[in-house]
Write a protein that holds these residues in place. Structure first.
Motif, PDB file in Angstrom:
ATOM      1  N   MET A   1       0.818  -0.963  -0.042  1.00  0.00           N
ATOM      2  CA  MET A   1      -0.183   0.047   0.014  1.00  0.00           C
ATOM      3  C   MET A   1       0.878   1.265   0.030  1.00  0.00           C
ATOM      4  SD  MET A   1      -2.755   1.469   2.829  1.00  0.00           S
ATOM      5  CE  MET A   1      -4.273   0.459   2.040  1.00  0.00           C
ATOM      6  N   PHE A   2       2.014   1.393   0.595  1.00  0.00           N
ATOM      7  CA  PHE A   2       2.884   2.463   0.895  1.00  0.00           C
ATOM      8  C   PHE A   2       4.146   2.396  -0.074  1.00  0.00           C
ATOM      9  CE2 PHE A   2       0.140   3.955   4.124  1.00  0.00           C
ATOM     10  CZ  PHE A   2       0.118   3.161   5.039  1.00  0.00           C
ATOM     11  N   SER A   3       4.349   3.568  -0.870  1.00  0.00           N
ATOM     12  CA  SER A   3       5.723   3.392  -1.452  1.00  0.00           C
ATOM     13  C   SER A   3       6.866   3.973  -0.581  1.00  0.00           C
ATOM     14  CB  SER A   3       5.526   4.296  -2.757  1.00  0.00           C
ATOM     15  OG  SER A   3       5.524   5.448  -2.426  1.00  0.00           O
ATOM     16  N   HIS A   4       6.389   4.900   0.329  1.00  0.00           N
ATOM     17  CA  HIS A   4       7.515   5.288   1.138  1.00  0.00           C
ATOM     18  C   HIS A   4       6.926   6.057   2.415  1.00  0.00           C
ATOM     19  CE1 HIS A   4       6.805   8.664  -1.006  1.00  0.00           C
ATOM     20  NE2 HIS A   4       7.112   9.672  -0.386  1.00  0.00           N
ATOM     21  N   VAL A   5       7.710   6.302   3.447  1.00  0.00           N
ATOM     22  CA  VAL A   5       7.497   7.149   4.775  1.00  0.00           C
ATOM     23  C   VAL A   5       8.520   8.001   4.654  1.00  0.00           C
ATOM     24  CG1 VAL A   5       7.059   7.214   7.031  1.00  0.00           C
ATOM     25  CG2 VAL A   5       6.039   5.347   5.915  1.00  0.00           C
TER      26      VAL A   5
END
Length: 136
Positions: A1-5
């Motif tokens: 779901m996430f590519s990065h934080v």
């Protein structure tokens, strides 16, 4: 779901030392250092298909931590949770919410440790023990 934080930093070299120690516990290597088109320094830590970024704020305002936000890092054992926490404190972070340990509720148990980085961002090291198979 996430590519990065991505989190902001007011001192990118201090953050490089902190996150190098903390994310090294999880197996992340040295960050990719980058300068944005606006001239702001950024660090990109890549590991196991995930990217964690630290950046000087591009708008020029001071970096601030979010109240109520937490960034969780998956650990492979309770020992790794402790090592993450110990590295965070040794590298200038602050231990928060009690010592590392098992926390249980009606949905199960998690082995957790919480710390704030030098800029105040809240981090969680988390190990989820496997549940024993239920009897048939």
């Amino acid at each position: 779901m996430f590519s990065h934080v991505m989190v902001g930093s007011n001192d990118i070299e201090r953050s490089a030392g902190f996150y190098g120690a903390v994310l090294g516990v999880l197996g992340a290597g040295e960050p990719i250092r980058d300068v944005s088109p606006s001239g702001h320094a950024r660090l990109f830590y890549r590991h196991d298909g995930s990217t964690f970024c630290v950046s000087e704020p591009i708008d020029g305002a001071p970096a601030t931590s979010g109240n109520g936000g937490t960034i969780g890092f998956k650990c492979t054992s309770p020992e790794q949770v402790h090592a993450f926490h110990d590295a965070a404190v040794a590298a200038g972070g602050t231990s928060i919410e009690g010592p590392p340990g098992l926390r249980s509720n009606d949905k199960g148990a998690l082995y957790l440790a919480y710390a704030r980085d030098p800029d105040g961002n809240k981090l969680c090291a988390l190990f989820r023990p496997r549940r024993a198979p239920e009897a048939a």
